[in-house]
Design a protein around this motif. Structure first.
Motif, PDB file in Angstrom:
ATOM      1  N   SER A   1     113.679 -26.031  -1.413  1.00  0.00           N
ATOM      2  CA  SER A   1     114.318 -24.929  -2.140  1.00  0.00           C
ATOM      3  C   SER A   1     115.446 -25.435  -3.031  1.00  0.00           C
ATOM      4  CB  SER A   1     114.832 -23.887  -1.151  1.00  0.00           C
ATOM      5  OG  SER A   1     115.916 -24.444  -0.427  1.00  0.00           O
ATOM      6  N   GLN A   2     115.938 -26.641  -2.731  1.00  0.00           N
ATOM      7  CA  GLN A   2     117.017 -27.205  -3.560  1.00  0.00           C
ATOM      8  C   GLN A   2     116.470 -27.915  -4.796  1.00  0.00           C
ATOM      9  OE1 GLN A   2     119.236 -29.820  -0.970  1.00  0.00           O
ATOM     10  NE2 GLN A   2     119.099 -28.323   0.679  1.00  0.00           N
ATOM     11  N   CYS A   3     115.153 -28.150  -4.816  1.00  0.00           N
ATOM     12  CA  CYS A   3     114.582 -28.913  -5.918  1.00  0.00           C
ATOM     13  C   CYS A   3     113.716 -28.022  -6.800  1.00  0.00           C
ATOM     14  CB  CYS A   3     113.684 -30.037  -5.387  1.00  0.00           C
ATOM     15  SG  CYS A   3     114.415 -30.959  -4.060  1.00  0.00           S
ATOM     16  N   GLU A   4     113.401 -28.595  -7.953  1.00  0.00           N
ATOM     17  CA  GLU A   4     112.444 -27.903  -8.807  1.00  0.00           C
ATOM     18  C   GLU A   4     111.084 -28.556  -8.564  1.00  0.00           C
ATOM     19  OE1 GLU A   4     113.154 -26.467 -12.984  1.00  0.00           O
ATOM     20  OE2 GLU A   4     114.905 -27.759 -12.661  1.00  0.00           O
ATOM     21  N   VAL A   5     110.254 -27.839  -7.874  1.00  0.00           N
ATOM     22  CA  VAL A   5     108.968 -28.432  -7.502  1.00  0.00           C
ATOM     23  C   VAL A   5     107.904 -28.089  -8.543  1.00  0.00           C
ATOM     24  CG1 VAL A   5     107.182 -28.511  -5.726  1.00  0.00           C
ATOM     25  CG2 VAL A   5     109.582 -28.262  -5.084  1.00  0.00           C
ATOM     26  N   GLU A   6     107.249 -29.113  -9.025  1.00  0.00           N
ATOM     27  CA  GLU A   6     106.171 -28.868  -9.995  1.00  0.00           C
ATOM     28  C   GLU A   6     104.824 -28.676  -9.308  1.00  0.00           C
ATOM     29  OE1 GLU A   6     105.934 -31.987 -12.879  1.00  0.00           O
ATOM     30  OE2 GLU A   6     106.840 -30.694 -14.399  1.00  0.00           O
ATOM     31  N   HIS A   7     104.645 -29.460  -8.268  1.00  0.00           N
ATOM     32  CA  HIS A   7     103.335 -29.453  -7.624  1.00  0.00           C
ATOM     33  C   HIS A   7     103.486 -29.815  -6.155  1.00  0.00           C
ATOM     34  CE1 HIS A   7      98.989 -29.874  -7.487  1.00  0.00           C
ATOM     35  NE2 HIS A   7      99.169 -30.964  -6.774  1.00  0.00           N
ATOM     36  N   LEU A   8     102.715 -29.108  -5.316  1.00  0.00           N
ATOM     37  CA  LEU A   8     102.809 -29.396  -3.885  1.00  0.00           C
ATOM     38  C   LEU A   8     101.397 -29.433  -3.290  1.00  0.00           C
ATOM     39  CD1 LEU A   8     104.719 -29.666  -1.428  1.00  0.00           C
ATOM     40  CD2 LEU A   8     104.596 -27.195  -1.193  1.00  0.00           C
ATOM     41  N   ASP A   9     101.129 -30.471  -2.550  1.00  0.00           N
ATOM     42  CA  ASP A   9      99.783 -30.602  -1.996  1.00  0.00           C
ATOM     43  C   ASP A   9      99.873 -31.279  -0.630  1.00  0.00           C
ATOM     44  OD1 ASP A   9      97.113 -30.370  -1.910  1.00  0.00           O
ATOM     45  OD2 ASP A   9      96.664 -31.808  -3.501  1.00  0.00           O
ATOM     46  N   THR A  10      98.949 -30.948   0.266  1.00  0.00           N
ATOM     47  CA  THR A  10      98.944 -31.704   1.522  1.00  0.00           C
ATOM     48  C   THR A  10      97.725 -32.608   1.535  1.00  0.00           C
ATOM     49  OG1 THR A  10      97.610 -30.070   2.649  1.00  0.00           O
ATOM     50  CG2 THR A  10      99.980 -29.879   2.906  1.00  0.00           C
ATOM     51  N   ARG A  11      97.943 -33.731   2.164  1.00  0.00           N
ATOM     52  CA  ARG A  11      96.800 -34.625   2.328  1.00  0.00           C
ATOM     53  C   ARG A  11      96.160 -34.309   3.659  1.00  0.00           C
ATOM     54  NH1 ARG A  11      97.837 -40.753   1.709  1.00  0.00           N
ATOM     55  NH2 ARG A  11      99.161 -40.232   3.474  1.00  0.00           N
ATOM     56  N   PRO A  12      94.842 -34.226   3.693  1.00  0.00           N
ATOM     57  CA  PRO A  12      94.219 -34.005   5.002  1.00  0.00           C
ATOM     58  C   PRO A  12      94.536 -35.193   5.904  1.00  0.00           C
ATOM     59  CG  PRO A  12      92.576 -34.497   3.315  1.00  0.00           C
ATOM     60  CD  PRO A  12      93.883 -34.392   2.620  1.00  0.00           C
ATOM     61  N   GLN A  13      94.911 -34.841   7.137  1.00  0.00           N
ATOM     62  CA  GLN A  13      95.279 -35.892   8.079  1.00  0.00           C
ATOM     63  C   GLN A  13      94.042 -36.578   8.594  1.00  0.00           C
ATOM     64  OE1 GLN A  13      98.272 -36.252  10.902  1.00  0.00           O
ATOM     65  NE2 GLN A  13      98.373 -37.314   9.000  1.00  0.00           N
TER      66      GLN A  13
END
Lengths: 268, 295
Positions: free
Chosen positions: B266-278
């Motif tokens: 929330s403190q950053c400006e996020v452009e893209h967020l993704d999870t890698r499958p474990q």
């Protein structure tokens, strides 16, 4: 036995079975149909007699052709029918067990409340039913052809039926050892190769046994020793003894197959 | 309901099952996880009575899986890992054959499942795609409403939509107090449905936990792409484990501390967020690490 599985299996084999029945019956009818022209051919027997003895034995004409029975037994039961039945039992025995295990569909059959013994017994019944159907239809078409297609030549029907029953029993034994191999195998190709190899081996021994006096002993080590169509149709064999020995052998082999299949690990 | 006791089956000294023990209670959904070739299917083959153990035994509802296999089958619905049906039939004829062999006359459940999975049952089996075959297999396993379900990698070949339909089905069956054992190599799939899970590796059970504690050790790696350098620094200085992977993109590892992660983002400006499958290996490795630390 599972009735539903039995019917489903027969249905799925119906096409192949139909092909074998059609092939065998059509060829027998053809052979009976041309008999009069061969029987009328003068010098045919002389020509046959001129061949070396081993050769005559191989083509099933040791004594030449003297009757429709000799001719049918030698030309059809001794050659083509033997090959048709050999192919049928080897292929079908492999398909009914080893193929299902190899591919994995056996898992579904065993996942029903039927025990392994019952599934194996059903498959064996399908195999023998198919064999019986081929022989029965062939018998019927042979009788029909000799009755209606040609005139002046009689086929001794009781002896002809006896020949067919014995043929069925001989090939039941072959079917049963192929089934045993199939029930013990995880690999379809190996089962097929082994069944075909053993059966061809028996056939070779049989041929070798007929070829000359020196190799005659070889003929004692093959199941085809019990299969001599010309003697069978001329009532020169002890049909009851041979027949019951063959029947018992089949039963023992099938029972062994069921037990082997019950006890082994399956890679399903 | 399902009990595996000291089950051992040696193929080679290294390959096989070694002293396997676990227990699935009635009404429980048990996830059986492990990489390919770890022994999941071999265990299931023992439960189905296809293989005889060297030592030890497995039982379902008190019935020995090898000796009483045909009685066990009355209780069980089974989905094999590799799906091959009898040849020369349509899907419907195959299902009908199985129903007949089970002496089952009621087709309500079967038809309902066919409807649910939108399966065209008139298709000959040899023309079916992998997913269609999987559906036929699932229907075959569920249609006689068995007490116990043994499912070997049930969702392989299904599209995401059908995977959801399947997971709903599992949850429904769970409501009906059915006992379910399902194997998988996907943690996510197990996570959504199971009460407890066993992890198997090289034929040995390496972990046997309820889902809650497994979840707490589950580690997820997020691929975060932020707007500028300052944000990168903010993330790197936080308590979270982070690793710069490219210009303005960072891998952040989250394990149990999801709250911190959200606050950080929330403190950053996020452009893209993704999870890698474990991958499972990771989960295993980490599971050990955590246990060793706890000791």
């Amino acid at each position: 036995m599972s009735g539903h599985l039995y019917v489903a299996m027969l249905k799925s084999h119906a096409k192949m079975l139909g092909g074998f029945i059609y092939g065998a019956a059509a060829y027998l009818i053809l052979i009976v149909w041309v008999y009069p022209s061969i029987a009328d051919m003068k010098g045919f027997n002389d020509m046959i007699q001129a061949l070396p003895e081993g050769m005559r034995k191989l083509v099933g004409m040791e004594n030449g052709i003297h009757s429709l029975a000799d001719y049918v037994a030698g030309e059809f039961y001794g050659l083509l029918f033997l090959i048709i039945l050999m192919i049928y039992v080897i292929l079908t025995a492999t398909r009914l067990m080893a193929r299902l295990v190899d591919q994995g569909s056996m898992a579904y059959l065993l996942a029903t409340p039927f025990s392994r013994e019952k599934i194996a017994a059903t498959q064996a019944a399908v195999l023998l039913t198919g064999l019986a159907l081929i022989v029965t239809f062939t018998t019927l078409s042979g009788i029909a052809a000799s009755e209606w297609l040609i005139s002046g030549y009689e086929l001794d029907i009781p002896s002809f039926i006896k020949l067919n029953v014995l043929t069925f029993l001989v090939f039941s034994v072959i079917a049963a050892y192929c089934f045993l191999i199939s029930a013990a195998s995880n690999d379809e190709k190996k089962a097929l190769g082994l069944s075909a190899g053993i059966t061809l081996g028996f056939y070779m021994l049989n041929l070798a046994g007929k070829l000359s006096d020196k190799t005659e002993w070889m003929g004692n080590f093959t199941i085809f020793k019990a299969y001599d169509p010309i003697k069978m149709i001329n009532n020169e064999t002890n049909a009851l003894l041979t027949g019951s020995a063959l029947g018992i052998t089949t039963l023992l082999l099938i029972t062994t197959s069921v037990i082997v299949f019950k006890k082994r690990n399956l890679p399903l | 309901m399902i009990k595996v006791e000291q089950l051992t089956k040696r193929f080679t000294p290294e390959k096989g099952l070694f002293d396997l023990n676990f227990d699935v209670k009635k009404g429980e959904v048990f996830g059986y996880i492990g990489p390919n070739g770890a022994g999941k299917s071999t265990t299931i083959r023992h439960l189905m009575g296809f293989m005889k153990p060297d030592t030890g035994e497995s039982s379902i509802n008190g019935l020995n899986c090898w000796n009483k296999s045909s009685d066990v089958q009355k209780l069980v619905g089974y989905l094999p890992g590799e799906i091959v049906f009898l040849e020369g039939m349509t899907g419907l004829r195959f299902l009908t054959l199985l129903q007949n062999m089970r002496k089952q006359t009621d087709t309500k459940k079967r038809d309902e499942l066919i409807e649910r999975f939108q399966l065209d049952v008139k298709t000959p089996i040899r023309k079916m795609s992998k997913g269609m075959k999987q559906k036929v297999g699932i229907i075959a396993a569920f249609m006689h409403e068995p007490e116990v379900l043994i499912l070997d990698e049930p969702t392989s070949g299904l599209d995401p939509l059908m995977q959801r339909v399947f997971i709903d089905l599992i949850l429904e069956e769970k409501q009906k107090n059915k006992t379910i054992l399902m194997s998988s190599h996907s943690f996510q799939e197990i996570e959504r449905t199971c009460d407890s899970a066993g992890m198997i590796k090289d034929g040995r059970l390496v972990a046997l936990e309820d889902m809650h504690s497994l979840r707490s050790v589950q580690r997820r790696v997020f691929d975060v792409k932020v707007k500028n350098e300052i944000d990168v620094d903010i993330i790197l200085q936080s308590s979270l484990q982070a690793e710069v992977t490219g210009k303005n993109s960072i891998h952040v590892t989250v394990q149990g501390n999801d709250q911190d992660f959200v606050q950080l983002l929330s403190q950053c400006e996020v452009e893209h967020l993704d999870t890698r499958p474990q991958d499972l290996e990771d989960i295993f490795m980490h599971y050990y690490d955590r246990r060793d630390v706890a000791r």
